[in-house]
Design a protein around this motif. Structure first.
Motif, short mmCIF file in Angstrom:
data_model
loop_
_atom_site.label_atom_id
_atom_site.label_comp_id
_atom_site.label_asym_id
_atom_site.label_seq_id
_atom_site.Cartn_x
_atom_site.Cartn_y
_atom_site.Cartn_z
N LEU A 2 0.39 -1.46 -0.04
CA LEU A 2 -0.08 -0.32 0.06
C LEU A 2 0.88 1.26 0.31
O LEU A 2 0.65 2.55 -0.49
N GLU A 5 1.30 2.32 -3.38
CA GLU A 5 0.85 2.36 -3.96
C GLU A 5 0.72 3.77 -3.75
O GLU A 5 0.52 4.96 -4.52
N LEU A 6 0.94 4.29 -2.73
CA LEU A 6 0.89 5.69 -2.04
C LEU A 6 2.09 6.92 -2.31
O LEU A 6 1.55 7.90 -2.98
N LEU A 9 0.83 7.19 -6.22
CA LEU A 9 -0.06 8.30 -6.37
C LEU A 9 0.36 9.82 -6.62
O LEU A 9 0.26 10.60 -6.87
N GLN A 12 2.55 10.89 -9.37
CA GLN A 12 1.73 11.33 -10.36
C GLN A 12 1.39 13.07 -9.59
O GLN A 12 1.53 13.47 -10.73
N LEU A 13 0.74 13.21 -8.32
CA LEU A 13 0.57 14.27 -8.39
C LEU A 13 1.40 15.71 -8.17
O LEU A 13 1.03 16.15 -8.13
N PRO A 65 -13.63 15.48 -9.90
CA PRO A 65 -15.01 15.60 -9.02
C PRO A 65 -14.83 16.79 -8.35
O PRO A 65 -15.68 17.32 -8.13
N PHE A 66 -14.39 17.75 -8.46
CA PHE A 66 -14.50 19.22 -8.21
C PHE A 66 -16.36 19.79 -7.98
O PHE A 66 -16.21 19.87 -9.96
N ALA B 28 -7.46 16.75 -8.32
CA ALA B 28 -8.35 16.28 -7.56
C ALA B 28 -9.02 14.66 -7.45
O ALA B 28 -8.92 13.81 -6.33
N GLU B 29 -8.78 14.02 -8.31
CA GLU B 29 -8.83 12.24 -9.01
C GLU B 29 -7.71 11.82 -8.20
O GLU B 29 -7.96 10.29 -7.39
N ILE B 30 -6.52 12.33 -8.52
CA ILE B 30 -5.64 12.12 -8.03
C ILE B 30 -5.50 11.83 -6.11
O ILE B 30 -5.33 10.86 -5.60
N VAL B 31 -6.05 12.96 -6.00
CA VAL B 31 -6.19 13.41 -4.52
C VAL B 31 -7.27 11.94 -3.55
O VAL B 31 -7.05 11.68 -2.60
N GLN B 32 -8.28 11.96 -4.23
CA GLN B 32 -9.41 10.47 -4.34
C GLN B 32 -9.12 9.77 -3.75
O GLN B 32 -8.84 8.29 -2.80
N GLN B 33 -8.16 8.77 -4.83
CA GLN B 33 -7.13 7.80 -4.47
C GLN B 33 -6.61 8.24 -3.35
O GLN B 33 -6.56 6.51 -2.63
N ILE B 34 -5.80 8.67 -3.00
CA ILE B 34 -5.56 8.86 -1.85
C ILE B 34 -5.49 8.61 -0.41
O ILE B 34 -5.32 8.22 0.21
N VAL B 37 -6.39 5.48 -0.28
CA VAL B 37 -5.45 4.11 0.22
C VAL B 37 -5.16 4.62 1.91
O VAL B 37 -4.49 3.64 2.63
N LYS B 38 -5.10 5.81 2.20
CA LYS B 38 -4.87 6.53 3.37
C LYS B 38 -6.54 5.85 4.48
O LYS B 38 -5.62 5.09 5.80
N LYS B 40 -7.73 2.86 4.41
CA LYS B 40 -7.34 1.57 4.31
C LYS B 40 -6.22 0.71 5.53
O LYS B 40 -5.93 0.10 5.90
#
Lengths: 96, 96
Positions: A2, A5-6, A9, A12-13, A65-66, B28-34, B37-38, B40
């Motif tokens: 995990l 994965e973080l 991400l 990417q950010l 998503p915003f 925002a989508e990447i932050v949502q994925q993060i 993960v967080k 979990k």
């Protein structure tokens, strides 16, 4: 697993952050050029009708998503900063 | 002639606005994925150290025309909106 994965991400950010930085400054350069053209034509730099039009176009195109209100808020901050930049440029031009 | 110049610059600005919209939502989508993960890992979503690091990296790479303080201000607004989005997602997840 995990954590990996973080980490991915986050990379990417960071990439998106850098692209945003480039674009925000690219936008500022265009706004500066618009300011110069407006100075020559003695047009007022602040154009609330044009600003409202840009916001409407952006929220129409927004698929999240915003929320639209968030997109408006962020862009208003960018518009405000851009206007301040034009005012600074104008002040410097007057001092030359 | 000048009006034409203004019109062209405005079209450029609209293009950059759209690219910014895409990138801001992509972020925002990447932050949502993060956030997922967080969740979990039961890690706190707000990480001021990571936020400071991102801001430092951005201001180091910033070549203007925006001042570092302006870049920080705009990104802090984006960070804040992203955090609110994660909190909303978390609330929705709890309600399921």
């Amino acid at each position: 697993m995990l954590s990996n994965e973080l980490e991915q991400l986050r990379q990417q950010l960071d990439g998106v952050n850098n692209d945003l930085l480039e674009l925000i400054n690219q936008r500022a350069e265009i706004v500066q050029q618009i300011g110069q053209v407006k100075n020559k034509q003695s047009i007022n730099r602040f154009d609330p009708v044009r600003e409202r039009k840009m916001l409407d176009e952006l929220t129409q195109k927004n698929h999240g998503p915003f929320e639209n209100s968030t997109i408006e808020h962020i862009f208003k901050e960018i518009f405000k900063a851009s206007l301040e930049l034009q005012v600074d440029d104008h002040r410097k031009a007057l001092l030359v």
